[in-house]
Design a protein around this motif. Structure first.
Motif, short mmCIF file in Angstrom:
data_model
loop_
_atom_site.label_atom_id
_atom_site.label_comp_id
_atom_site.label_asym_id
_atom_site.label_seq_id
_atom_site.Cartn_x
_atom_site.Cartn_y
_atom_site.Cartn_z
N PRO A 141 -33.72 -7.06 -5.56
CA PRO A 141 -33.55 -6.38 -4.26
C PRO A 141 -33.84 -4.89 -4.28
CG PRO A 141 -31.76 -7.91 -4.66
CD PRO A 141 -32.55 -7.85 -5.93
N ASN B 187 -36.63 -8.37 -3.21
CA ASN B 187 -35.59 -9.32 -2.84
C ASN B 187 -36.16 -10.70 -2.52
OD1 ASN B 187 -32.96 -10.11 -2.44
ND2 ASN B 187 -32.80 -9.29 -0.37
N ASN C 55 -34.23 -13.01 0.37
CA ASN C 55 -32.84 -12.53 0.39
C ASN C 55 -32.03 -13.18 -0.73
OD1 ASN C 55 -33.37 -10.98 2.72
ND2 ASN C 55 -32.98 -12.74 4.03
N ASN D 135 -30.21 -12.02 -2.95
CA ASN D 135 -28.91 -11.43 -3.29
C ASN D 135 -27.84 -11.74 -2.26
OD1 ASN D 135 -30.02 -9.85 -1.24
ND2 ASN D 135 -28.95 -8.00 -1.93
#
Length: 297
Positions: free
Chosen positions: A40, A52, A80, A82
């Motif tokens: 990220p 990310n 995404n 994380n």
């Protein structure tokens, strides 16, 4: 003979990135496998990178014989990485088959391709499909290109449920008369759209005829097109558009820092008619441009 190569790269500022690529190249196949993961907070000083996310790609090209080629591709993408609540997964397999000299015809080439795109996660999941058929051939002095595309779009949570298709065919030829090149062209196309969620259906029919006129020795290239576009919107306002378009390019050559300059003149006239006559209108446009590239060589 088989050749394999691999490459990895790791950089760290406040994050890290890895990439691995494996290539297998040997007749009749070529295979490329790629994996990359970008954290990220990774920042790159050169090139570009989308942080990310994690992805894997696979491509396989297979030459069945001198006239038949198959291509297979697969993409897996996770964004995404994380955040489990907003993480999305994308799967995208696709395949195509191309055949030259179909039915023994010298200039015939046909291709069929299919792609599926599935995405899961927030805020909604989607499932889209694309099917395309295309054929190119020559009949005497006339070249023809025909394509048909069928697309399906679906998004859950009662968001989208749509089907559309597009069909186009074009006939063109090229004739040289002294220093002049004449290029007539005839096109016919249709587009159908159906939104099953809201019960909306539209159908478009368009045809046009054009003529290109080039004088290469004088660096002059031009084309004019006339046509009609008819929109049939079921239970809505229909439209009928007549259009005319033209362009002229002049490309003289120079010496020194300016090797070539392009002067362009483009124009268009669109005349719209609707079922509701108060909406009728006409628009006209004309554009003049100059493109001057500079070179220090």
């Amino acid at each position: 003979e088989q050749n394999y190569s691999g490459r990895t790269h790791t950089g760290s500022y406040t994050g890290n990135a890895q990439k691995l690529e494996i290539i297998g190249d040997g007749a009749p196949s070529r295979v490329v496998l790629t994996y990359e993961r970008i954290s990220p907070k990774f920042k790159t000083l050169v090139g570009s990178a989308v942080s990310n996310q994690e992805r894997a790609n696979a491509t396989w090209r297979y030459n069945y014989d001198k006239l038949t080629t198959a291509n297979f591709k697969f993409l897996w993408l996770r964004s995404n990485i994380n955040n489990g609540d907003t993480m999305t997964h994308t799967w995208q397999p696709q395949a195509s088959l191309s055949r030259r000299k179909l039915f023994g015809r010298r200039y015939a080439t046909s291709t069929v391709s299919y792609k599926l795109e599935k995405k899961g996660g927030q805020p909604a999941s989607t499932l889209n499909q694309y099917l395309t058929l295309s054929h190119r051939d020559r009949y005497g002095i006339v070249d023809n290109t025909t394509s048909v595309t069928l697309n399906s779009y679906y998004t859950d949570r009662n968001t989208r449920d749509q089907l559309d298709y597009t069909a186009n065919t074009t006939f063109n030829s090229r004739h040289k008369k002294g220093s002049v090149i004449i290029k007539p062209i005839l096109s016919l196309g249709t587009f159908f759209y159906e939104n099953q969620q809201i019960g909306q259906t539209n159908q478009v029919l368009q045809y046009s005829a054009g003529m290109g006129l080039d004088i290469p020795k004088k660096k002059i290239y031009s084309k004019v097109t006339f046509g009609q576009n008819k929109l049939h919107a079921f239970d809505q306002d229909n439209s009928d558009k007549w259009f005319t378009r033209f362009h002229i390019y002049y490309k003289p050559r120079f010496t020194g820092y300016i090797k070539q300059c392009t002067f362009s003149l483009r124009g268009a006239i669109n005349d719209y008619s609707f079922t509701t006559t108060s909406r009728d209108f006409q628009e006209k446009s004309i554009t003049f441009g100059i493109n001057i590239p500079f070179s220090t060589r």
